[in-house]
Scaffold this motif. Structure first.
Motif, PDB file in Angstrom:
ATOM      1  N   HIS A 231      45.594  42.576  34.429  1.00 27.36           N
ATOM      2  CA  HIS A 231      45.892  41.268  35.025  1.00 27.36           C
ATOM      3  C   HIS A 231      45.275  41.088  36.412  1.00 27.36           C
ATOM      4  O   HIS A 231      44.736  40.026  36.738  1.00 27.36           O
ATOM      5  N   LYS A 232      45.298  42.147  37.232  1.00 30.95           N
ATOM      6  CA  LYS A 232      44.875  42.010  38.630  1.00 30.95           C
ATOM      7  C   LYS A 232      43.391  41.691  38.786  1.00 30.95           C
ATOM      8  O   LYS A 232      42.954  41.265  39.860  1.00 30.95           O
ATOM      9  N   HIS A 233      42.608  41.881  37.726  1.00 36.56           N
ATOM     10  CA  HIS A 233      41.169  41.636  37.840  1.00 36.56           C
ATOM     11  C   HIS A 233      40.754  40.234  37.378  1.00 36.56           C
ATOM     12  O   HIS A 233      39.597  39.849  37.563  1.00 36.56           O
TER      13      HIS A 233
ATOM     14  N   GLU B  51      50.107  31.239  37.343  1.00 39.51           N
ATOM     15  CA  GLU B  51      49.399  31.663  38.553  1.00 39.51           C
ATOM     16  C   GLU B  51      48.714  30.429  39.142  1.00 39.51           C
ATOM     17  O   GLU B  51      48.128  29.641  38.426  1.00 39.51           O
TER      18      GLU B  51
ATOM     19  N   ASP C 158      40.527  50.034  33.852  1.00 39.08           N
ATOM     20  CA  ASP C 158      40.719  48.674  34.365  1.00 39.08           C
ATOM     21  C   ASP C 158      40.277  47.654  33.332  1.00 39.08           C
ATOM     22  O   ASP C 158      40.880  46.588  33.208  1.00 39.08           O
TER      23      ASP C 158
END
Length: 353
Positions: A103-105, A351, A48
């Motif tokens: 990206h998701k973190h 975003e 991650d």
């Protein structure tokens, strides 16, 4: 019985390497970064988060605060195809730390800061010292420290002094996390330069290493002895290295340069304050600890480790945990959410924050 939920269950990849002032030009980092299907993360998934610390990075080029070091650019070129984004970097002369994340973190990272401490020439010179990145990661305080301590067998006292100088001088803006060991998670790695005590010859050490008699050698390891006496690094844990000493090699080979006694100079340690918050359990289970012998660029071998970074809570989100742990952290100069926006802007990711 209280039911808990994991609000963070991350695989973090740490790497340290003294690159001996060499350029990364034409060097494939695929194996080094475990991008070849050999990760130690659960399910053999990619990490991650990557945190990479380098020492003896060349400083010959003119420093440009608007341009990353060639090593950071090379690492980025390998990771960007896998949708990683740079969180931050910090360089002090030849000591460098950089962090990349999936990206998701990104939106779960706040209060990102960097710090540096010089210890060379009594704190006047940055050839030795430490750089670090700290942040709120899923509501918890995490810090990653990369250091390069005094060299040579007879400089143990100087290494101890370097450690304490870094601990004393590293200071952050985040409320509740002003110093390194205020953090819930501490990862400390680098060319710590600890050698073997005793009077064994370089040939004797090499023979023991070739026979994989690591336990025998590690009984003489200065870092282990220091941690036992409490003189330095005693707040940190280390999984016993199950690989050969990573210094000193003849460049371009896997042969020891017996001008120096082989030693485990390159280390990765960590600390977790597991149960300091009500109804919250923190853990960092180490999944691997290894050297990478195929890289012969310098007289050191790179060393990496993976950790399962986990935060279990009862009926709590990471935003609520952040409010509890970092209350009042938005002091002047602290990146906070602006740093998240910067990451998005840098990679043209649109975003709404």
């Amino acid at each position: 019985m209280v039911t808990t939920t994991a609000i963070a269950d991350l695989c973090i990849f740490l790497l340290t390497w003294n690159v001996g002032t060499h350029s990364p030009r034409n060097l494939s980092l695929t194996s080094l970064l475990a991008l070849n299907g050999t990760t130690n993360c659960p399910g053999n998934q990619l990490p991650d988060i990557y945190v990479i610390g380098l020492q003896e990075v060349s400083t010959k080029q003119v420093l440009n605060i608007f341009k990353d070091d060639p090593w950071v650019l090379e690492i980025a070129s390998h990771l960007e195809d896998h949708e990683y984004f740079k969180v931050d970097s910090k360089q002090l002369q030849g000591i460098l730390i950089t962090m990349f994340t999936k990206h998701k973190h990104i939106t779960h990272m706040k209060n990102i800061e960097t710090e540096a401490t010089r210890t060379g020439l009594g704190g006047l010179w940055g050839n030795k010292g430490a750089v670090s990145i700290r942040l709120s990661l899923y509501g918890t305080g995490a810090v990653f420290v990369c250091s390069h301590l005094a060299a040579h067998d007879d400089k143990l006292k100087e290494r101890i002094e370097d450690y304490h100088q870094i601990v004393d001088n590293h200071k952050y803006q985040a409320s509740g996390y002003r110093r390194i060991f205020d953090h819930d998670f501490v990862f400390w790695f680098g060319d710590l330069n600890f050698r073997l005590s005793g009077d064994s010859s370089a040939w004797d050490v090499r023979t023991a290493a070739e026979g994989m008699r690591y336990d025998e050698l590690l009984k003489q390891d200065q870092l282990n002895l220091l941690r036992e006496t409490g003189n330095a690094f005693s707040l940190l844990e280390e999984q016993a290295p199950n690989f050969a000493p990573t210094f000193k090699f003849i460049e371009g080979t896997n042969d020891y340069d017996l001008k120096r006694r082989p030693a485990w100079c390159d280390r990765i340690l960590h600390r977790v304050q597991r149960n300091i918050y009500p109804a919250v359990t923190l853990s960092a289970t180490q999944l691997s600890y290894q050297s990478n012998m195929e890289y012969t660029l310098s007289d050191h071998k790179p060393v990496s480790a993976t950790f399962n970074y986990k935060v279990d809570t009862a009926n709590q989100t990471d935003e609520e945990l952040h409010e509890m742990t970092h209350a009042g952290a938005s002091t002047p100069g602290t990146p906070n959410n602006k740093s998240v926006k910067r990451i998005y802007q840098e990679y043209n990711v649109k975003e709404s924050l």
